[in-house]
Scaffold this motif. Structure first.
Motif, PDB file in Angstrom:
ATOM      1  N   ALA A 103       0.742  -1.254  -0.002  1.00 28.75           N
ATOM      2  CA  ALA A 103      -0.110   0.086  -0.034  1.00 28.75           C
ATOM      3  C   ALA A 103       0.977   1.245  -0.116  1.00 28.75           C
ATOM      4  O   ALA A 103       1.891   1.407   0.677  1.00 28.75           O
ATOM      5  N   GLY A 104       0.432   2.379  -0.894  1.00 33.86           N
ATOM      6  CA  GLY A 104       1.012   3.683  -0.701  1.00 33.86           C
ATOM      7  C   GLY A 104       0.248   4.435   0.157  1.00 33.86           C
ATOM      8  O   GLY A 104      -0.921   4.233   0.883  1.00 33.86           O
ATOM      9  N   PRO A 105       0.659   5.830   0.291  1.00 31.22           N
ATOM     10  CA  PRO A 105      -0.107   6.905   1.081  1.00 31.22           C
ATOM     11  C   PRO A 105      -1.407   6.949   1.003  1.00 31.22           C
ATOM     12  O   PRO A 105      -2.151   7.476   1.962  1.00 31.22           O
ATOM     13  N   ASN A 106      -1.841   6.896  -0.085  1.00 30.88           N
ATOM     14  CA  ASN A 106      -3.243   7.256  -0.303  1.00 30.88           C
ATOM     15  C   ASN A 106      -4.299   5.906  -0.271  1.00 30.88           C
ATOM     16  O   ASN A 106      -5.327   6.136  -0.398  1.00 30.88           O
ATOM     17  N   ALA A 107      -3.622   4.792   0.036  1.00 28.21           N
ATOM     18  CA  ALA A 107      -4.509   3.625   0.147  1.00 28.21           C
ATOM     19  C   ALA A 107      -5.485   3.557   1.185  1.00 28.21           C
ATOM     20  O   ALA A 107      -5.190   4.059   2.476  1.00 28.21           O
ATOM     21  N   VAL A 108      -6.778   2.992   0.991  1.00 28.66           N
ATOM     22  CA  VAL A 108      -7.832   3.002   2.081  1.00 28.66           C
ATOM     23  C   VAL A 108      -8.324   1.785   1.711  1.00 28.66           C
ATOM     24  O   VAL A 108      -9.105   1.506   0.670  1.00 28.66           O
ATOM     25  N   VAL A 109      -8.317   0.849   2.659  1.00 33.39           N
ATOM     26  CA  VAL A 109      -9.039  -0.615   2.530  1.00 33.39           C
ATOM     27  C   VAL A 109     -10.200  -0.587   3.689  1.00 33.39           C
ATOM     28  O   VAL A 109     -10.213  -0.171   4.578  1.00 33.39           O
ATOM     29  N   GLY A 110     -11.100  -1.514   3.450  1.00 34.49           N
ATOM     30  CA  GLY A 110     -12.277  -1.615   4.049  1.00 34.49           C
ATOM     31  C   GLY A 110     -13.571  -2.353   3.391  1.00 34.49           C
ATOM     32  O   GLY A 110     -13.532  -2.471   2.009  1.00 34.49           O
ATOM     33  N   SER A 111     -14.475  -2.683   4.322  1.00 34.80           N
ATOM     34  CA  SER A 111     -15.955  -3.371   3.620  1.00 34.80           C
ATOM     35  C   SER A 111     -16.945  -2.440   4.388  1.00 34.80           C
ATOM     36  O   SER A 111     -17.200  -2.360   5.416  1.00 34.80           O
ATOM     37  N   LEU A 112     -17.762  -2.050   3.440  1.00 32.90           N
ATOM     38  CA  LEU A 112     -19.012  -1.036   3.679  1.00 32.90           C
ATOM     39  C   LEU A 112     -20.211  -1.837   3.617  1.00 32.90           C
ATOM     40  O   LEU A 112     -21.138  -1.596   3.940  1.00 32.90           O
ATOM     41  N   GLU A 113     -20.178  -3.201   3.402  1.00 31.93           N
ATOM     42  CA  GLU A 113     -21.406  -3.984   3.203  1.00 31.93           C
ATOM     43  C   GLU A 113     -22.425  -4.088   4.414  1.00 31.93           C
ATOM     44  O   GLU A 113     -23.345  -3.995   4.184  1.00 31.93           O
ATOM     45  N   VAL A 114     -21.726  -4.305   5.541  1.00 29.98           N
ATOM     46  CA  VAL A 114     -22.774  -4.155   6.697  1.00 29.98           C
ATOM     47  C   VAL A 114     -23.508  -3.061   6.933  1.00 29.98           C
ATOM     48  O   VAL A 114     -24.632  -3.118   7.253  1.00 29.98           O
ATOM     49  N   GLY A 115     -22.793  -2.071   6.427  1.00 29.17           N
ATOM     50  CA  GLY A 115     -23.644  -0.655   6.728  1.00 29.17           C
ATOM     51  C   GLY A 115     -24.719  -0.593   5.893  1.00 29.17           C
ATOM     52  O   GLY A 115     -25.426   0.306   6.261  1.00 29.17           O
ATOM     53  N   VAL A 116     -24.750  -1.205   4.600  1.00 26.41           N
ATOM     54  CA  VAL A 116     -25.843  -1.144   3.707  1.00 26.41           C
ATOM     55  C   VAL A 116     -26.459  -2.181   3.884  1.00 26.41           C
ATOM     56  O   VAL A 116     -27.464  -2.655   2.758  1.00 26.41           O
ATOM     57  N   GLY A 117     -26.523  -3.358   4.776  1.00 26.67           N
ATOM     58  CA  GLY A 117     -27.489  -4.435   4.833  1.00 26.67           C
ATOM     59  C   GLY A 117     -27.000  -5.700   4.390  1.00 26.67           C
ATOM     60  O   GLY A 117     -27.922  -6.438   3.964  1.00 26.67           O
ATOM     61  N   GLY A 118     -25.551  -5.727   3.737  1.00 27.79           N
ATOM     62  CA  GLY A 118     -25.210  -6.669   3.206  1.00 27.79           C
ATOM     63  C   GLY A 118     -23.933  -7.606   3.557  1.00 27.79           C
ATOM     64  O   GLY A 118     -23.713  -7.418   4.915  1.00 27.79           O
ATOM     65  N   LEU A 119     -23.206  -8.587   2.919  1.00 30.32           N
ATOM     66  CA  LEU A 119     -22.338  -9.225   3.496  1.00 30.32           C
ATOM     67  C   LEU A 119     -21.038  -8.962   2.341  1.00 30.32           C
ATOM     68  O   LEU A 119     -21.236  -8.828   1.184  1.00 30.32           O
ATOM     69  N   HIS A 120     -19.949  -8.873   2.821  1.00 34.31           N
ATOM     70  CA  HIS A 120     -18.678  -8.915   2.158  1.00 34.31           C
ATOM     71  C   HIS A 120     -18.581 -10.346   1.331  1.00 34.31           C
ATOM     72  O   HIS A 120     -18.496 -11.384   2.141  1.00 34.31           O
ATOM     73  N   GLY A 121     -18.540 -10.241   0.044  1.00 36.03           N
ATOM     74  CA  GLY A 121     -18.547 -11.684  -0.692  1.00 36.03           C
ATOM     75  C   GLY A 121     -17.362 -12.096  -1.380  1.00 36.03           C
ATOM     76  O   GLY A 121     -16.155 -11.584  -1.013  1.00 36.03           O
ATOM     77  N   ASN A 122     -17.522 -13.012  -1.960  1.00 28.93           N
ATOM     78  CA  ASN A 122     -16.254 -13.321  -3.060  1.00 28.93           C
ATOM     79  C   ASN A 122     -15.150 -13.975  -1.898  1.00 28.93           C
ATOM     80  O   ASN A 122     -13.785 -13.531  -2.248  1.00 28.93           O
ATOM     81  N   GLY A 123     -15.323 -14.152  -0.645  1.00 32.05           N
ATOM     82  CA  GLY A 123     -14.048 -14.664   0.029  1.00 32.05           C
ATOM     83  C   GLY A 123     -13.500 -13.732   0.864  1.00 32.05           C
ATOM     84  O   GLY A 123     -12.692 -13.635   1.488  1.00 32.05           O
ATOM     85  N   GLY A 124     -14.041 -12.438   0.733  1.00 32.89           N
ATOM     86  CA  GLY A 124     -13.596 -11.272   1.405  1.00 32.89           C
ATOM     87  C   GLY A 124     -13.474 -11.413   3.052  1.00 32.89           C
ATOM     88  O   GLY A 124     -12.711 -10.904   3.582  1.00 32.89           O
ATOM     89  N   ILE A 125     -14.692 -12.013   3.687  1.00 29.28           N
ATOM     90  CA  ILE A 125     -14.582 -12.221   5.039  1.00 29.28           C
ATOM     91  C   ILE A 125     -13.650 -13.346   5.326  1.00 29.28           C
ATOM     92  O   ILE A 125     -12.621 -13.276   6.277  1.00 29.28           O
ATOM     93  N   GLN A 126     -13.450 -14.422   4.560  1.00 31.48           N
ATOM     94  CA  GLN A 126     -12.751 -15.673   4.910  1.00 31.48           C
ATOM     95  C   GLN A 126     -11.178 -15.319   4.851  1.00 31.48           C
ATOM     96  O   GLN A 126     -10.328 -15.534   5.607  1.00 31.48           O
ATOM     97  N   PHE A 127     -10.804 -14.563   3.852  1.00 23.82           N
ATOM     98  CA  PHE A 127      -9.519 -14.366   3.644  1.00 23.82           C
ATOM     99  C   PHE A 127      -9.044 -13.220   4.623  1.00 23.82           C
ATOM    100  O   PHE A 127      -7.956 -13.111   4.897  1.00 23.82           O
TER     101      PHE A 127
END
Length: 214
Positions: A121-145
């Protein structure tokens, strides 16, 4: 091979990006490369973006709305299938995948980076999951990984609170491998690593990747 993501103002993970990514990764499957090909498959693929604000954006929500796009029902199903296939290919292809992040990588962007073998990551990098905030789930293995990278309790802290973090904190908790103070430093470090990896035999690289994934 360096793949530079360019898809509009936020590098939206839409039908175009999903289709192009599936096409690229499928082309790297060994059985698709002729035995007399001038060049062998790349040992390392780096994913980067010149967009200072976005590395890879969220999933195109219009794809989830009936009639939200010009795609037919069959085309939408095919796209979903190809996106699931992308997850499998990143894990199983005999190629090492490096995410070089210097912008937002949230939602689908975060799912994608977590599936790569390494992420920097560089200085502008931002990582995160917004799915729970909109009533969803982080998919495609995002949670497990993410759980594999930082443990269950830490992953719960970030995923449930939909907390996005910067490069330094991401490196400290194991979300990414390392954080760099400038885009130039990031690019130089990733290029140096990719070059070093390219010096080793494809068999030993793939065997080690396979064992790590197991």
């Amino acid at each position: 091979l360096r793949v530079n993501i360019q898809n509009g103002p936020i590098n939206l993970y839409d039908a175009k990006l999903g289709t192009d990514m599936a096409t690229l990764l499928n082309s790297l499957q060994p059985h698709r490369i002729p035995s007399n090909a001038t060049y062998p498959p790349p040992k390392v693929v780096t994913f980067s973006s010149d967009n200072p604000d976005f590395w890879m954006g969220h999933y195109d929500l219009e794809l989830l709305i009936p009639g939200g796009t010009d795609l037919s029902g069959d085309e939408t199903t095919a796209l979903f299938t190809s996106i699931i296939g992308i997850t499998r290919l990143l894990s199983t292809l005999p190629t090492l995948f490096i995410a070089e992040i210097n912008g937002h990588a949230t939602g689908s962007g975060n799912e994608f980076l977590l599936q790569c073998d390494m992420a920097f990551a560089g200085p502008n990098a931002v990582v995160g999951s917004l799915e729970v905030g909109v009533g969803g789930l982080h998919g495609n293995g995002g949670i497990q990984f993410l759980v594999r990278k930082m443990g269950m309790a830490k992953a719960a802290e970030y995923l449930l609170a939909t907390t996005s973090i910067g490069a330094q904190e991401a490196a400290e908790v194991g979300w990414v491998n390392r954080a760099y103070a400038s885009a130039e430093e990031l690019r130089q470090a990733v290029d140096a690593l990719a070059y070093r990896l390219s010096l080793f035999t494809a068999g030993s690289l793939n065997g080690t990747k396979t064992a790590i994934r197991a």
